[in-house]
Each structure stands twice: as structure tokens, then as C-alpha cells.
Design a protein around this motif. Structure first.
Motif, PDB file in Angstrom:
ATOM      1  N   MET A 253      43.504  54.337  45.354  1.00  0.00           N
ATOM      2  CA  MET A 253      42.733  53.976  44.149  1.00  0.00           C
ATOM      3  C   MET A 253      41.617  54.988  43.933  1.00  0.00           C
ATOM      4  O   MET A 253      40.941  55.389  44.871  1.00  0.00           O
ATOM      5  N   THR A 254      41.419  55.403  42.703  1.00  0.00           N
ATOM      6  CA  THR A 254      40.346  56.345  42.422  1.00  0.00           C
ATOM      7  C   THR A 254      38.995  55.700  42.683  1.00  0.00           C
ATOM      8  O   THR A 254      38.809  54.494  42.512  1.00  0.00           O
ATOM      9  N   GLN A 255      38.042  56.523  43.101  1.00  0.00           N
ATOM     10  CA  GLN A 255      36.732  56.002  43.453  1.00  0.00           C
ATOM     11  C   GLN A 255      35.939  55.527  42.235  1.00  0.00           C
ATOM     12  O   GLN A 255      34.992  54.770  42.373  1.00  0.00           O
ATOM     13  N   ASP A 256      36.320  55.995  41.041  1.00  0.00           N
ATOM     14  CA  ASP A 256      35.531  55.639  39.860  1.00  0.00           C
ATOM     15  C   ASP A 256      36.218  54.550  39.034  1.00  0.00           C
ATOM     16  O   ASP A 256      36.049  54.490  37.822  1.00  0.00           O
ATOM     17  N   ILE A 257      36.983  53.657  39.662  1.00  0.00           N
ATOM     18  CA  ILE A 257      37.704  52.620  38.912  1.00  0.00           C
ATOM     19  C   ILE A 257      36.748  51.722  38.134  1.00  0.00           C
ATOM     20  O   ILE A 257      37.024  51.351  36.988  1.00  0.00           O
ATOM     21  N   LEU A 258      35.600  51.386  38.723  1.00  0.00           N
ATOM     22  CA  LEU A 258      34.649  50.523  38.004  1.00  0.00           C
ATOM     23  C   LEU A 258      34.052  51.250  36.809  1.00  0.00           C
ATOM     24  O   LEU A 258      33.846  50.656  35.744  1.00  0.00           O
ATOM     25  N   ARG A 259      33.780  52.541  36.994  1.00  0.00           N
ATOM     26  CA  ARG A 259      33.254  53.317  35.873  1.00  0.00           C
ATOM     27  C   ARG A 259      34.271  53.369  34.729  1.00  0.00           C
ATOM     28  O   ARG A 259      33.918  53.281  33.558  1.00  0.00           O
ATOM     29  N   GLN A 260      35.530  53.448  35.071  1.00  0.00           N
ATOM     30  CA  GLN A 260      36.574  53.469  34.036  1.00  0.00           C
ATOM     31  C   GLN A 260      36.653  52.123  33.317  1.00  0.00           C
ATOM     32  O   GLN A 260      36.824  52.072  32.096  1.00  0.00           O
ATOM     33  N   ILE A 261      36.531  51.027  34.059  1.00  0.00           N
ATOM     34  CA  ILE A 261      36.584  49.700  33.440  1.00  0.00           C
ATOM     35  C   ILE A 261      35.420  49.518  32.467  1.00  0.00           C
ATOM     36  O   ILE A 261      35.569  48.921  31.390  1.00  0.00           O
ATOM     37  N   LEU A 262      34.254  50.051  32.835  1.00  0.00           N
ATOM     38  CA  LEU A 262      33.078  49.909  31.975  1.00  0.00           C
ATOM     39  C   LEU A 262      33.065  50.930  30.838  1.00  0.00           C
ATOM     40  O   LEU A 262      32.332  50.756  29.869  1.00  0.00           O
ATOM     41  N   ASP A 263      33.874  51.972  30.950  1.00  0.00           N
ATOM     42  CA  ASP A 263      33.906  53.028  29.943  1.00  0.00           C
ATOM     43  C   ASP A 263      34.495  52.479  28.637  1.00  0.00           C
ATOM     44  O   ASP A 263      35.593  51.927  28.612  1.00  0.00           O
ATOM     45  N   TYR A 264      33.778  52.696  27.536  1.00  0.00           N
ATOM     46  CA  TYR A 264      34.212  52.151  26.256  1.00  0.00           C
ATOM     47  C   TYR A 264      35.586  52.674  25.836  1.00  0.00           C
ATOM     48  O   TYR A 264      36.331  51.982  25.128  1.00  0.00           O
ATOM     49  N   SER A 265      35.941  53.869  26.273  1.00  0.00           N
ATOM     50  CA  SER A 265      37.223  54.440  25.868  1.00  0.00           C
ATOM     51  C   SER A 265      38.402  53.618  26.369  1.00  0.00           C
ATOM     52  O   SER A 265      39.516  53.754  25.848  1.00  0.00           O
ATOM     53  N   ASN A 266      38.174  52.752  27.351  1.00  0.00           N
ATOM     54  CA  ASN A 266      39.239  51.896  27.886  1.00  0.00           C
ATOM     55  C   ASN A 266      39.141  50.448  27.411  1.00  0.00           C
ATOM     56  O   ASN A 266      39.890  49.591  27.892  1.00  0.00           O
ATOM     57  N   ARG A 267      38.223  50.188  26.477  1.00  0.00           N
ATOM     58  CA  ARG A 267      37.993  48.803  26.067  1.00  0.00           C
ATOM     59  C   ARG A 267      39.215  48.194  25.374  1.00  0.00           C
ATOM     60  O   ARG A 267      39.520  47.017  25.550  1.00  0.00           O
ATOM     61  N   ALA A 268      39.928  48.989  24.592  1.00  0.00           N
ATOM     62  CA  ALA A 268      41.058  48.444  23.832  1.00  0.00           C
ATOM     63  C   ALA A 268      42.182  47.971  24.740  1.00  0.00           C
ATOM     64  O   ALA A 268      42.907  47.033  24.398  1.00  0.00           O
ATOM     65  N   ASP A 269      42.339  48.603  25.908  1.00  0.00           N
ATOM     66  CA  ASP A 269      43.420  48.200  26.822  1.00  0.00           C
ATOM     67  C   ASP A 269      42.998  48.439  28.272  1.00  0.00           C
ATOM     68  O   ASP A 269      43.369  49.451  28.877  1.00  0.00           O
ATOM     69  N   PRO A 270      42.246  47.493  28.844  1.00  0.00           N
ATOM     70  CA  PRO A 270      41.819  47.660  30.236  1.00  0.00           C
ATOM     71  C   PRO A 270      42.869  47.215  31.247  1.00  0.00           C
ATOM     72  O   PRO A 270      42.676  47.373  32.450  1.00  0.00           O
ATOM     73  N   TYR A 271      43.989  46.681  30.779  1.00  0.00           N
ATOM     74  CA  TYR A 271      44.927  46.019  31.692  1.00  0.00           C
ATOM     75  C   TYR A 271      45.606  46.962  32.687  1.00  0.00           C
ATOM     76  O   TYR A 271      45.841  46.570  33.835  1.00  0.00           O
ATOM     77  N   PRO A 272      45.930  48.226  32.320  1.00  0.00           N
ATOM     78  CA  PRO A 272      46.423  49.141  33.357  1.00  0.00           C
ATOM     79  C   PRO A 272      45.410  49.361  34.476  1.00  0.00           C
ATOM     80  O   PRO A 272      45.787  49.508  35.648  1.00  0.00           O
ATOM     81  N   LEU A 273      44.124  49.382  34.127  1.00  0.00           N
ATOM     82  CA  LEU A 273      43.091  49.527  35.158  1.00  0.00           C
ATOM     83  C   LEU A 273      43.037  48.292  36.045  1.00  0.00           C
ATOM     84  O   LEU A 273      42.856  48.399  37.262  1.00  0.00           O
ATOM     85  N   TYR A 274      43.187  47.109  35.446  1.00  0.00           N
ATOM     86  CA  TYR A 274      43.196  45.884  36.254  1.00  0.00           C
ATOM     87  C   TYR A 274      44.394  45.866  37.204  1.00  0.00           C
ATOM     88  O   TYR A 274      44.293  45.386  38.340  1.00  0.00           O
ATOM     89  N   LYS A 275      45.525  46.385  36.735  1.00  0.00           N
ATOM     90  CA  LYS A 275      46.715  46.462  37.588  1.00  0.00           C
ATOM     91  C   LYS A 275      46.445  47.344  38.798  1.00  0.00           C
ATOM     92  O   LYS A 275      46.807  47.005  39.939  1.00  0.00           O
ATOM     93  N   GLU A 276      45.780  48.466  38.539  1.00  0.00           N
ATOM     94  CA  GLU A 276      45.416  49.363  39.645  1.00  0.00           C
ATOM     95  C   GLU A 276      44.421  48.679  40.587  1.00  0.00           C
ATOM     96  O   GLU A 276      44.520  48.781  41.812  1.00  0.00           O
ATOM     97  N   LEU A 277      43.480  47.954  40.006  1.00  0.00           N
ATOM     98  CA  LEU A 277      42.461  47.272  40.798  1.00  0.00           C
ATOM     99  C   LEU A 277      43.078  46.230  41.727  1.00  0.00           C
ATOM    100  O   LEU A 277      42.639  46.062  42.874  1.00  0.00           O
ATOM    101  N   ARG A 278      44.123  45.525  41.249  1.00  0.00           N
ATOM    102  CA  ARG A 278      44.743  44.465  42.059  1.00  0.00           C
ATOM    103  C   ARG A 278      45.422  45.007  43.316  1.00  0.00           C
ATOM    104  O   ARG A 278      45.704  44.234  44.233  1.00  0.00           O
ATOM    105  N   ARG A 279      45.696  46.327  43.345  1.00  0.00           N
ATOM    106  CA  ARG A 279      46.286  46.895  44.551  1.00  0.00           C
ATOM    107  C   ARG A 279      45.359  46.724  45.758  1.00  0.00           C
ATOM    108  O   ARG A 279      45.809  46.699  46.901  1.00  0.00           O
ATOM    109  N   THR A 280      44.058  46.605  45.496  1.00  0.00           N
ATOM    110  CA  THR A 280      43.069  46.323  46.539  1.00  0.00           C
ATOM    111  C   THR A 280      42.354  45.035  46.124  1.00  0.00           C
ATOM    112  O   THR A 280      41.396  45.086  45.348  1.00  0.00           O
ATOM    113  N   PRO A 281      42.845  43.860  46.582  1.00  0.00           N
ATOM    114  CA  PRO A 281      42.316  42.579  46.066  1.00  0.00           C
ATOM    115  C   PRO A 281      40.802  42.447  46.132  1.00  0.00           C
ATOM    116  O   PRO A 281      40.199  41.830  45.258  1.00  0.00           O
ATOM    117  N   VAL A 282      40.176  43.050  47.151  1.00  0.00           N
ATOM    118  CA  VAL A 282      38.710  43.098  47.217  1.00  0.00           C
ATOM    119  C   VAL A 282      38.323  44.565  47.303  1.00  0.00           C
ATOM    120  O   VAL A 282      38.508  45.213  48.341  1.00  0.00           O
TER     121      VAL A 282
END
Length: 415
Positions: free
Chosen positions: A1-30
Motif C-alpha cells: 500500500m502506498t504511504q500516502d493513501i490517506l492523503r489521496q482519500i482527502l485529496d479533492y481530485s478523488n472525491r468523485a470516486d474514492p472507492y478504488p482507494l477504499y478497496k486498496e485500504l481494505r487490503r490492510t484492515p487496520v
């Protein structure tokens, strides 16, 4: 997982479709990058934490050195009003929530929400009629003309705000809602001044209305909050003020997003929109699937741990900042079959869209009824509605995610 996943989730450019980021995030449940919050993204872990008494909603329990890149919206209100029960832990949370529920829902007021159905339908009808009267079917902003004014009018009726004062509530709601969204182009001092002034004006207005209702109760919810004297005693004026402000802001913002996200989804799935037009009873299951598929609250930030705990094999220390990403849990394939598919016929929809546990959405029965009526009536009356922008422009807020505008065109509006 990239170290800046939270920054990407908060980045407005991903607001329209954050779900691919959430999928990546679920690979590490915590997920924890070593300095920021502990981020939980899988369904069963989130559900367990929402019911765990070792998790606090009170910011005072957050360790002073707990780094958190996202401050919870609305923190400044504590300088004007005491914290609402949304930001408290038991026993204070439980006391205030019980007192608020007495005039709102079962067992003491079982018909409050049900009896509002006629009012809700008249408000919806009036808003759609107004769009028709404007005569501009080429471009309708569904947010500005419908889903934004609808919930605040409902909250005014619920509290018992006189009809002649509802317009003032709309102005305050607009200003306070804008304060929840980051705005890099705005003057921060001017923005803070407008927000503070609106909070003060709202507080002064409600204070006067509370005193009036104490002298002459009229049976509305504000009257009962101000005069109620049950097993938990009577609310102080400041507690009534804080609770009324919570109902206005929380009840308004989430419902705006639920209706707007819902209509956007229906326009993307026109076959479902056609079904809803012919089968208005579909709205019940449809809204539950929308709460799973496109929840109005994407994540719950600024929870903290009251003890050292272990989640999915990860040790989280006492006082740590905790994020619960509800929208990621709602698409967890370990909980939902084919989770990225929008399916209003889905039979098992125990979603996290309205939270769970002691902090589950207080206004859920009203929000559900508002969305069911709004979407079924829009489906019935709008002729050939279609999107003019996809994706539409979204709000800046990563927590309360929804389109800021939803431009659509229609061929006409049915009577």
C-alpha cells in the motif's frame, strides 16, 4: 500500500470516486503509517468498534500527541455551545440522547415521524411545483432547488419554527453548512467571522424561542425539549440549544447528501429509475441500498481509544486517534456479495450508512422517510431526467461526501 493513501482519500481530485482507494485500504484492515490515525476499513472490525465501550467520541480523550490530518468539522461550536451528545460518551451521552428521544420516537412519541408524512409530501410537492413554475427545464440544479432546501424546511417544522422565520433558518443553515467544507480560496478570517456570526444569531434566536415555548408550549419538539421532565430531569437552556443546533446541522447535511447521491445513482441506472416510477414501494429497499452503496457519511474521524486494544492483529494504544471508514466497510466483499454492484433488490443490507451502536444516526427514521418520499416523487414527476455533468462538482468535504451541484435536464414536469 502506498504511504500516502490517506492523503489521496482527502485529496479533492478523488472525491468523485474514492472507492478504488477504499478497496486498496481494505487490503490492510487496520492501516497506520506510524504517525497518523489508525484507520479501520473492513466491515466486521468497524461494526465491532462501533459497539465497543473502549472507543470514545469525546475529543478530550484523544492523546495530545495523537497526530490526525483531519480535524472533525464543526469544532468551533464548542466556543458558543456545549458539546452535543454526538461528541460525548456515557453516561452524559446516554442521558441527553434519552431526553432528546422522548419527544422524537418510541416508546414515548411513537407517531412523531409518521405523523410528519403529510407535511413531508407537501414540502416535496411544493419544491417540485416551484421548479415547474420557473419554467427552465433545460437546466435544473437539483441540490440548490430541491435537496438542499427540503431537509432544513423539515427540521423547522419538526422543531416548531414559525413559518415566517423559516427563511432565516435557510440562511443560517447555508452559512454553517459552508463552514464544514474546506475552501482554499476563501479568506479564513472572513469565513470564520461569518460562521461565528451565524452561530450567534442562531443561538440567540433559539434562546428566545425556547423561552417562549416554556411559557406557551405548542406540542412541537422544541416545546417538549424545553419543558420535558422525565426520569432524567429537565434539559438546561444550553442543552436544548446544543441539541437543536445538532438536529439542524446533522439532520440537514446528511439528508442533503442522501437525496443527492440517490438521485445521481438513479440517473446512472435509468432502468432502476423507471422501476421506481412504476413501483414507488421500491423506495424502501432502494434507500437502504443507497445507504450502503453511496453513504452520505463516508468516514467517522476523531474517535479515540480509552484503553490499549487489539484489532485484526494490530495493537492500538490508549489515546490513539481512530478513523472508521464506513464507506469502505459497506463495500467489503467479506460481508457483501458483489459489493460494487448497485442492487435495490439486495436482500441482506445491514449497512453502516447510518452508523451503529450508541452513536447510530439519531434521525435515521426521519432521514429514511425523507429520502423515500423525495426520490419516489422525483422519479414520478420528472420527465426524461438526465445528467448534464458526470461526475458533477463535489463538495470539498471528505467526511460528508456529496455533489455540491447536480445539474440535470428534463423534458417536462408531470402534475
Amino acid at each position: 500500500m502506498t504511504q500516502d493513501i490517506l492523503r489521496q482519500i482527502l485529496d479533492y481530485s478523488n472525491r468523485a470516486d474514492p472507492y478504488p482507494l477504499y478497496k486498496e485500504l481494505r487490503r490492510t484492515p487496520v492501516y497506520h503509517d506510524g504517525s497518523g490515525p489508525f484507520v479501520v476499513s473492513t466491515y466486521y472490525e468497524i461494526q465491532a468498534l462501533l459497539h465497543d465501550p473502549r472507543i470514545s467520541s469525546d475529543a478530550r480523550n484523544l492523546a495530545s500527541n495523537a497526530a490526525d490530518p483531519l480535524a472533525e468539522p464543526g469544532g468551533e461550536e464548542e466556543t458558543v455551545l456545549p458539546p452535543s451528545f454526538l461528541k460525548l460518551d456515557p453516561p452524559e451521552h446516554d442521558r441527553l440522547r434519552r431526553m432528546t428521544n422522548r419527544p422524537f420516537g418510541p416508546p414515548h412519541s411513537p407517531h412523531r415521524v409518521h405523523d410528519m408524512r403529510g407535511d413531508l409530501h407537501e414540502i416535496v410537492k411544493g419544491l417540485i411545483d416551484r421548479i415547474a413554475e420557473n419554467g427552465n427545464a433545460e437546466r435544473i440544479d437539483l441540490v440548490e432547488e430541491f435537496s438542499y432546501p427540503f431537509p432544513v424546511t423539515v427540521i423547522c417544522r419538526l422543531l416548531g419554527v414559525p413559518p415566517e422565520d423559516e427563511a432565516r433558518f435557510h440562511v443560517w443553515a447555508d452559512t454553517l453548512a459552508a463552514s464544514l467544507d474546506p475552501d482554499p480560496d476563501a479568506d479564513p478570517k472572513e469565513r470564520e467571522r461569518r460562521t461565528h456570526d451565524s452561530r450567534m444569531e442562531l443561538g440567540m434566536y433559539l434562546s428566545g424561542l425556547i423561552e417562549e415555548r416554556r411559557k406557551n408550549p405548542t406540542g412541537d419538539m422544541l416545546s417538549e425539549l424545553a419543558t420535558g421532565n422525565g426520569p432524567d430531569g429537565t434539559m438546561t437552556t444550553m442543552e436544548v440549544l446544543s441539541t437543536a443546533a445538532l438536529l439542524l446541522i446533522a439532520g440537514h447535511e446528511t439528508t442533503v447528501n442522501l437525496i443527492t447521491n440517490g438521485m445521481l445513482t438513479l440517473l446512472r441506472f435509468p432502468e432502476v429509475l423507471d422501476r421506481l416510477r412504476e413501483e414507488p414501494e421500491l423506495s424502501v429497499n432502494l434507500v437502504e441500498e443507497l445507504l450502503r452503496y453511496e453513504p452520505p457519511v463516508q468516514l467517522v474521524p476523531q474517535r479515540s481509544t480509552l484503553a490499549d486494544i487489539e484489532v485484526a492483529g494490530v495493537s492500538i494504544p490508549k489515546g490513539a486517534s481512530l478513523w472508521l471508514v464506513l464507506a469502505a466497510g459497506n463495500r467489503d466483499p467479506l460481508r457483501f456479495e458483489d459489493p460494487d454492484r448497485f442492487d435495490p433488490d439486495r436482500e441482506d443490507i445491514q449497512h453502516l450508512g447510518l452508523g451503529s451502536g450508541i452513536h447510530s444516526c439519531f434521525g435515521a427514521p426521519l432521514a429514511r422517510q425523507e429520502a423515500q418520499l423525495a426520490l419516489s416523487e422525483l422519479a414520478r414527476r420528472l420527465e426524461n431526467p438526465r445528467l448534464l455533468a458526470d461526475p458533477p462538482p463535489y463538495r470539498q468535504n471528505a467526511v460528508l461526501r456529496g455533489p455540491r451541484h447536480l445539474p440535470i435536464a428534463v423534458d417536462g414536469i408531470r402534475p
